[in-house]
Design an enzyme around this catalytic site. Structure first.
Site, PDB file in Angstrom:
ATOM      1  N   LYS A 172      37.049 -24.155 -30.206  1.00 18.85           N
ATOM      2  CA  LYS A 172      36.944 -25.202 -30.957  1.00 18.85           C
ATOM      3  C   LYS A 172      35.613 -25.823 -30.505  1.00 18.85           C
ATOM      4  O   LYS A 172      35.063 -26.007 -29.495  1.00 18.85           O
ATOM      5  CB  LYS A 172      37.769 -26.286 -30.213  1.00 18.85           C
ATOM      6  N   GLU A 185      31.265 -25.755 -17.533  1.00 20.99           N
ATOM      7  CA  GLU A 185      29.866 -26.551 -17.389  1.00 20.99           C
ATOM      8  C   GLU A 185      29.681 -27.764 -17.696  1.00 20.99           C
ATOM      9  O   GLU A 185      29.982 -28.275 -18.723  1.00 20.99           O
ATOM     10  CB  GLU A 185      28.890 -25.804 -18.164  1.00 20.99           C
ATOM     11  N   CYS A 212      22.456 -31.208 -20.478  1.00 17.04           N
ATOM     12  CA  CYS A 212      23.099 -31.777 -19.111  1.00 17.04           C
ATOM     13  C   CYS A 212      22.175 -31.515 -18.088  1.00 17.04           C
ATOM     14  O   CYS A 212      22.324 -32.304 -16.998  1.00 17.04           O
ATOM     15  CB  CYS A 212      24.646 -30.984 -19.038  1.00 17.04           C
ATOM     16  N   GLU A 224      24.944 -40.273 -15.927  1.00 17.85           N
ATOM     17  CA  GLU A 224      24.447 -39.590 -17.010  1.00 17.85           C
ATOM     18  C   GLU A 224      24.080 -40.077 -18.258  1.00 17.85           C
ATOM     19  O   GLU A 224      25.405 -40.459 -18.689  1.00 17.85           O
ATOM     20  CB  GLU A 224      24.956 -37.949 -17.021  1.00 17.85           C
TER      21      GLU A 224
END
Length: 501
Positions: A194, A270, A304, A401
């Protein structure tokens, strides 16, 4: 008939065209979703619709899994030699090279990253990753193990897992696609993947290249759709034996829970980061400034591993901040297809609002905006490169983040102080250390609780070097030999050569 995209690029940096189907890719064919519904794909630079893609559902995931299982049982898995898999991966890499500029342009179109970065980093590294795993496909071996009894023989086999599910994010669409499929294919697995509903176009263009390279139908299946339907169906499917995900820690938790509640499938994740970049007083400040700028603002801060917490030793803090500010002012924000542009738009209105919300939070909490903090222009999701100072450890802009062009510059006194601050986070994805004293740099690197540490550089990646996190930044590794281990089961075979009961 499946949806289709035909697009003519007439830009300062690329002139050309692309044309490909945008339906679901199941069993080697493009098909409509089971409900016939579609998802509009938005150009983040203009906020205009580019095209639409088919919206997948749970039923479509079921169909993709069935196709993947048939392929695994008949033409892939243990039915395809390592050499055959290697040859196909190499052909795919060659096809990508032949279409490199086209892939770069598609990446810019629905993601908003600049053409220069898409070409020199995303597409170039993607091609090299496929080549790297083409080299591994016929070199996956076990061990022959000595037994205390000479009449016993034991050996291990590294066998493919079977049908694997993969869910990738929007920030590096093509790169994440190949980071996932290349090791899975090299080890003999079949795939149901996906892509992000924001950036599915390069994944769909790759499906045609996969067909043209000669992969059997059903080996790679791509189901576009939303996380709450297609993502949930993949992570909870009883016939998918492993799921790999790149994205936020919040969603990673949900995938891990779904995997546990279904068939206890293997999981690699991850996830997010809040990476520290440490500048010691003996660093080459000119180089540290350049790398820190790249570490924070690369890909518009949508990485990230972005070095968004910049720790600078007190004696060089003012000098570094002055130079860093001047370097950040030179970043040109604008149309990613224009020459000389360094930073394009954020991916979506939601992400734009999220980043601007963090900027407001920083101001409200008492941090000082040293540079930027506003919107650029009236069209597209553009945000100024933003630097905060005078931030406190408990502030959201320091702890959470942001995933945008926003960083904090923080003063520290000595090694003990900076190690404490750098490790004071739930994340552990990446970090960097700048120092001319290699012993100091190495000792600091070893004390940082992160999966990657760059010394005197930032955001360097190589297909043979693993990437992944500690703590809540994930489980497992992408790239390198380490990634292969996540796509095989180890079988031990014991052979009796003459022992009689």
């Amino acid at each position: 008939m499946p949806t289709h995209l035909s697009y003519e690029f007439n830009t300062p940096v690329y002139k050309g065209s692309t044309s490909f189907e945008t339906g679901l890719f199941i069993d080697g064919k493009f098909v409509d979703g089971s409900t016939g519904s579609t998802i509009d794909i938005i150009n983040p630079a203009t906020e205009q619709i580019i095209t639409s893609v088919s919206e997948g559902t749970t039923a479509d995931v079921d169909a993709a899994v069935a196709a993947a299982q048939r392929a695994y049982d008949t033409v892939w898995g243990l039915n395809a030699s390592g050499l055959a898999r290697s040859n196909l991966l190499w052909k795919l890499a060659q096809a990508m090279e032949a279409h490199a500029d086209e892939l770069s342009a598609i990446e810019v179109l629905d993601n908003g990253k600049t053409f220069g970065w898409a070409s020199s980093t995303d597409v170039a590294l993607s091609i090299n990753v496929v080549k790297y795993y083409a080299g591994w496909a016929d070199k996956l071996t076990g061990q022959t193990l000595e037994q205390t009894d000479s009449k016993l023989l034991a050996y291990t086999r590294h066998e493919p897992i079977g049908v694997v599910g993969q869910i990738i994010p929007w920030n590096f669409p093509l790169l994440m696609f190949v980071w996932k499929i290349a090791p899975a294919l090299a080890t003999g697995n079949t795939i149901v993947l996906k892509p992000s509903e924001f950036t599915p176009l390069t994944a769909l263009r790759m499906c045609t290249l996969i067909n043209e390279s000669g992969f059997p139908p059903g080996v790679v299946n791509v189901v576009t759709g939303y996380g709450h339907t297609v993502g949930v169906a993949i992570s909870s499917h009883m016939a998918i034996q492993k799921v790999a995900f790149t994205g936020s820690t919040l969603v990673g938790r949900k995938i891990m829970e779904a995997a546990a509640r279904s068939n206890l499938k293997a999981v690699t994740l991850e996830l997010g980061g809040k990476s520290p970049n440490i500048i010691f007083d003996d660093a080459d400040l000119e180089q540290a400034v350049k790398w820190a700028t790249h570490g924070l603002f690369w890909n518009h801060g949508q990485a990230c591993c972005a070095g968004s917490r910049i720790f600078v030793q007190a004696s060089v803090y003012d000098s570094f901040l002055e130079r860093f500010t001047e370097k950040a002012k030179q970043i040109k924000v604008g149309d990613p297809f224009d020459k000389g542009v360094d930073q394009g738009p954020q991916i979506s209105q939601n992400q734009f609002d999220r980043v601007m919300g963090y900027i407001e939070s920083g101001k409200n909490d008492g941090a000082k905006i040293h540079l930027g903090g506003g919107r650029v222009g009236n069209e597209g999701y553009y945000i100024e490169p933003t630097i905060f100072v005078d931030a406190k450890p408990e502030m959201r802009i320091v702890k959470e983040e942001i995933f945008g062009p926003v960083g904090v510059v923080i003063r520290f006194e000595d090694e003990e102080d900076v190690i404490r601050q750098a490790n004071d986070t739930m994340y552990g994805l990446a970090a960097a250390v700048f120092s001319k004293d290699i012993n100091r740099a190495i000792e600091t690197a070893h004390k940082l609780k992160t999966g990657t540490v760059w010394v005197n550089c930032y955001n360097n990646f190589h297909p043979g070097i693993p990437f992944g996190g500690f703590k809540q930044s994930g489980i497992g590794r992408e790239m390198g030999e380490y990634a292969l281990h996540h796509y095989t089961n180890v079988k031990a075979v014991h052979i009796n050569l003459g022992n009689v009961l």
